[in-house]
Design a protein around this motif. Structure first.
Motif, mmCIF file in Angstrom:
data_model
loop_
_atom_site.group_PDB
_atom_site.id
_atom_site.type_symbol
_atom_site.label_atom_id
_atom_site.label_comp_id
_atom_site.label_asym_id
_atom_site.label_seq_id
_atom_site.Cartn_x
_atom_site.Cartn_y
_atom_site.Cartn_z
ATOM 1 N N ARG A 129 0.858 -1.121 0.087
ATOM 2 C CA ARG A 129 -0.100 -0.117 -0.050
ATOM 3 C C ARG A 129 0.842 1.087 -0.202
ATOM 4 N NH1 ARG A 129 -2.261 -0.936 6.177
ATOM 5 N NH2 ARG A 129 -0.289 -0.223 7.253
ATOM 6 N N THR A 130 0.321 2.086 -0.792
ATOM 7 C CA THR A 130 1.058 3.363 -1.101
ATOM 8 C C THR A 130 0.751 4.456 -0.015
ATOM 9 O OG1 THR A 130 -0.291 4.288 -2.415
ATOM 10 C CG2 THR A 130 1.745 2.835 -3.383
ATOM 11 N N HIS A 131 -0.477 4.574 0.749
ATOM 12 C CA HIS A 131 -1.022 5.374 1.785
ATOM 13 C C HIS A 131 -2.029 4.578 2.540
ATOM 14 C CE1 HIS A 131 -3.881 6.680 -1.863
ATOM 15 N NE2 HIS A 131 -4.013 5.462 -1.634
ATOM 16 N N THR A 132 -2.209 4.867 3.793
ATOM 17 C CA THR A 132 -3.365 4.449 4.440
ATOM 18 C C THR A 132 -4.791 4.636 4.099
ATOM 19 O OG1 THR A 132 -2.908 5.855 6.222
ATOM 20 C CG2 THR A 132 -1.844 3.984 6.557
ATOM 21 N N THR A 133 -4.809 5.391 2.975
ATOM 22 C CA THR A 133 -6.201 6.298 2.338
ATOM 23 C C THR A 133 -6.990 4.706 2.009
ATOM 24 O OG1 THR A 133 -4.941 8.029 1.924
ATOM 25 C CG2 THR A 133 -7.482 7.748 1.246
ATOM 26 N N ALA A 134 -6.000 3.678 1.792
ATOM 27 C CA ALA A 134 -6.711 2.505 1.082
ATOM 28 C C ALA A 134 -7.423 1.879 2.162
ATOM 29 C CB ALA A 134 -5.634 1.534 0.955
ATOM 30 N N ILE A 135 -6.963 1.872 3.612
ATOM 31 C CA ILE A 135 -7.919 1.500 4.652
ATOM 32 C C ILE A 135 -9.166 2.329 4.926
ATOM 33 C CG2 ILE A 135 -7.837 0.842 6.946
ATOM 34 C CD1 ILE A 135 -5.903 -0.755 5.449
ATOM 35 N N SER A 136 -9.034 3.772 4.664
ATOM 36 C CA SER A 136 -10.036 4.475 4.895
ATOM 37 C C SER A 136 -11.149 4.371 3.789
ATOM 38 C CB SER A 136 -9.449 6.094 4.824
ATOM 39 O OG SER A 136 -8.554 6.395 5.560
ATOM 40 N N SER A 137 -10.706 3.992 2.548
ATOM 41 C CA SER A 137 -11.704 3.761 1.656
ATOM 42 C C SER A 137 -12.602 2.306 2.037
ATOM 43 C CB SER A 137 -11.145 3.354 0.287
ATOM 44 O OG SER A 137 -12.119 2.974 -0.812
ATOM 45 N N ARG A 138 -11.962 1.246 2.516
ATOM 46 C CA ARG A 138 -12.621 0.238 2.888
ATOM 47 C C ARG A 138 -13.613 0.538 4.049
ATOM 48 N NH1 ARG A 138 -10.769 -4.793 1.908
ATOM 49 N NH2 ARG A 138 -9.110 -5.184 0.553
ATOM 50 N N MET A 139 -13.200 1.200 5.019
ATOM 51 C CA MET A 139 -13.845 1.673 6.052
ATOM 52 C C MET A 139 -14.898 2.388 5.790
ATOM 53 S SD MET A 139 -12.735 0.261 8.948
ATOM 54 C CE MET A 139 -13.428 0.911 10.147
ATOM 55 N N TYR A 141 -16.394 2.122 2.869
ATOM 56 C CA TYR A 141 -17.470 1.496 2.241
ATOM 57 C C TYR A 141 -18.360 0.516 3.202
ATOM 58 C CZ TYR A 141 -19.290 -2.478 -0.471
ATOM 59 O OH TYR A 141 -19.745 -3.613 -1.152
ATOM 60 N N GLN A 142 -17.747 0.021 4.485
ATOM 61 C CA GLN A 142 -18.344 -0.652 5.524
ATOM 62 C C GLN A 142 -19.586 0.403 6.045
ATOM 63 O OE1 GLN A 142 -15.631 -2.420 8.018
ATOM 64 N NE2 GLN A 142 -14.423 -3.413 6.514
ATOM 65 N N LEU A 143 -19.093 1.543 6.277
ATOM 66 C CA LEU A 143 -19.856 2.475 6.571
ATOM 67 C C LEU A 143 -21.219 2.651 6.103
ATOM 68 C CD1 LEU A 143 -20.472 4.502 9.169
ATOM 69 C CD2 LEU A 143 -19.270 6.077 7.713
ATOM 70 N N ALA A 144 -20.976 2.702 4.582
ATOM 71 C CA ALA A 144 -22.166 2.865 3.643
ATOM 72 C C ALA A 144 -22.965 1.607 3.731
ATOM 73 C CB ALA A 144 -21.564 3.132 2.104
ATOM 74 N N GLN A 145 -22.602 0.550 4.041
ATOM 75 C CA GLN A 145 -23.351 -0.863 3.988
ATOM 76 C C GLN A 145 -24.355 -0.666 5.346
ATOM 77 O OE1 GLN A 145 -23.212 -1.903 0.806
ATOM 78 N NE2 GLN A 145 -21.621 -0.334 0.896
ATOM 79 N N LYS A 153 -15.881 9.288 12.976
ATOM 80 C CA LYS A 153 -14.442 9.771 12.860
ATOM 81 C C LYS A 153 -13.524 8.729 13.227
ATOM 82 C CE LYS A 153 -14.241 13.710 15.612
ATOM 83 N NZ LYS A 153 -14.297 14.490 16.716
ATOM 84 N N TYR A 154 -12.652 8.690 12.161
ATOM 85 C CA TYR A 154 -11.646 7.628 11.923
ATOM 86 C C TYR A 154 -10.199 8.089 11.945
ATOM 87 C CZ TYR A 154 -15.408 4.210 10.502
ATOM 88 O OH TYR A 154 -16.694 3.584 10.642
ATOM 89 N N PHE A 155 -9.228 7.110 12.387
ATOM 90 C CA PHE A 155 -7.599 7.511 12.278
ATOM 91 C C PHE A 155 -6.982 6.277 12.344
ATOM 92 C CE2 PHE A 155 -7.119 6.572 16.677
ATOM 93 C CZ PHE A 155 -6.168 6.218 17.008
ATOM 94 N N GLN A 176 2.364 6.879 8.080
ATOM 95 C CA GLN A 176 1.574 8.013 7.713
ATOM 96 C C GLN A 176 0.275 8.139 8.929
ATOM 97 O OE1 GLN A 176 -0.342 7.648 3.819
ATOM 98 N NE2 GLN A 176 -1.967 8.989 4.160
ATOM 99 N N VAL A 177 0.172 9.279 9.199
ATOM 100 C CA VAL A 177 -1.126 9.651 10.401
ATOM 101 C C VAL A 177 -2.086 10.123 9.445
ATOM 102 C CG1 VAL A 177 -1.521 10.925 12.206
ATOM 103 C CG2 VAL A 177 0.775 10.061 11.805
ATOM 104 N N GLU A 178 -3.158 9.725 9.621
ATOM 105 C CA GLU A 178 -4.345 9.996 8.850
ATOM 106 C C GLU A 178 -5.725 10.092 9.686
ATOM 107 O OE1 GLU A 178 -7.013 8.610 4.761
ATOM 108 O OE2 GLU A 178 -5.079 7.928 5.209
ATOM 109 N N GLY A 179 -6.553 11.005 9.345
ATOM 110 C CA GLY A 179 -7.691 11.323 10.049
ATOM 111 C C GLY A 179 -8.657 11.717 9.192
ATOM 112 N N LEU A 180 -9.981 11.161 9.339
ATOM 113 C CA LEU A 180 -11.069 11.688 8.270
ATOM 114 C C LEU A 180 -12.441 11.690 9.593
ATOM 115 C CD1 LEU A 180 -13.207 9.019 7.601
ATOM 116 C CD2 LEU A 180 -11.004 8.148 6.629
ATOM 117 N N ILE A 181 -13.386 12.489 8.730
ATOM 118 C CA ILE A 181 -14.492 12.648 9.521
ATOM 119 C C ILE A 181 -15.721 12.566 8.441
ATOM 120 C CG2 ILE A 181 -16.330 14.293 11.085
ATOM 121 C CD1 ILE A 181 -13.973 15.545 11.989
#
Length: 304
Positions: A129-139, A141-145, A153-155, A176-181
């Motif tokens: 993986r080139t960035h942890t945003t790949a994990i954000s995308s999976r999370m 998608y799971q949230l949308a289901q 709020k994820y990090f 990489q440190v990543e946060g999203l809301i």
């Protein structure tokens, strides 16, 4: 022998000034100490930690699900470590994959797309993986289901890999440190506010923003922190609002926005340890004495 008496040899008085034997002991690496401190800050801010235990990812989750076109330079072998064995991976979400394909090649959800021939074989290529945003995308998608959307709020703080030339400021692997809301009615103002609060907590009191471009965020901003030591602004991270072309195919409600930001862990750690060469902080050139003697992180004392 009576209770309270000693019948053995005379006891010598203990010498409290005597030095004991130097015992070998372990120590946490400064990167781990800083990771732990940042993790505490993000948990205090109400973020939930994402699982990041899969270093190997498919190109679909690493690039395609983020509305990043298959011809993007970042997908080139010069920037990405592709795996030879196995040569392909399985994309388990067929319906979602077909929506991503249509959005890329034909458009949809108010977008004209990238207008190219999207290939599943390209999306199935496994990589580091080139960035942890790949994990954000999976999370996301799971949230949308879920039957009913709930704001989240994820990090994450974990290792990523880039096929880059190694020098004093670059490594082929870093953290990489990543946060999203994800919530209703989020704006750029909310993003700026959350970023400012986070960087104040890690010791960077003044931040500014500059417009930037990312394939999966619009608008996008580079984050700069003011350095008292250098008397200038230096880049400390990136941020943006995820595009509808990324979120709507997942099934998230149209009025839900996702704001996100990210930064590298090594740069603030280099500042804390006064390390000038990143190879002396992470890798085979690490000074064990530095690891042993680096006691704690004081964010109020750090200068970017």
């Amino acid at each position: 022998m009576k209770m309270g008496t000693w019948n053995g040899p005379p006891l010598k008085p203990y010498n409290f000034d005597a030095k004991g034997i130097n015992m070998a002991n372990g120590a946490l690496h400064p990167l781990m100490k800083m990771r732990n401190e940042m993790r505490k800050i993000l948990l205090e801010m109400g973020f939930e930690e994402m699982p990041t235990n899969n270093f190997v990812e498919s190109s679909f989750w690493n690039f395609d699900s983020l509305f990043q076109p298959q011809q993007h330079p970042a997908r080139d072998a010069h920037d990405t470590f592709f795996l030879k064995k196995p040569a392909s991976s399985t994309i388990e979400v067929t319906d979602y994959m077909n929506l991503v394909k249509k959005t890329h090649s034909e458009g949809g959800f108010g977008s004209i797309g990238w207008r190219y021939d999207w290939k599943q074989s390209e999306a199935e290529k496994p990589l580091l993986r080139t960035h942890t945003t790949a994990i954000s995308s999976r999370m996301l998608y799971q949230l949308a289901q879920q039957k009913q959307f709930r704001p989240m709020k994820y990090f994450s703080i974990d290792r990523v890999f880039r096929n880059e030339a190694i020098d004093a400021t670059h490594l082929a692997e870093f953290h990489q440190v990543e946060g999203l809301i994800a919530d209703y009615g989020l704006t750029l103002g909310h993003l700026i506010g959350v970023i400012s609060q986070f960087f104040q907590k890690i010791g960077i009191q003044r931040v500014s923003f500059k417009p930037a471009y990312n394939p999966y965020t619009e608008p996008s901003m580079e984050i700069f922190g003011w350095s008292e030591e250098r008397q200038k602004w230096i880049e400390v991270g990136n941020s943006g609002v995820f595009r509808p072309e990324m979120l709507l195919p997942m099934g998230l409600p149209p009025n839900v926005q996702v704001i996100a930001w990210g930064l590298g862990l090594e740069r603030p750690c280099m500042i804390a340890t006064k390390c000038k060469d990143i190879r002396e902080l992470f890798g085979p050139k690490v000074d064990i004495n530095m690891v042993q003697n680096f006691r704690f992180v004081r964010y109020d004392k750090l200068k970017p």
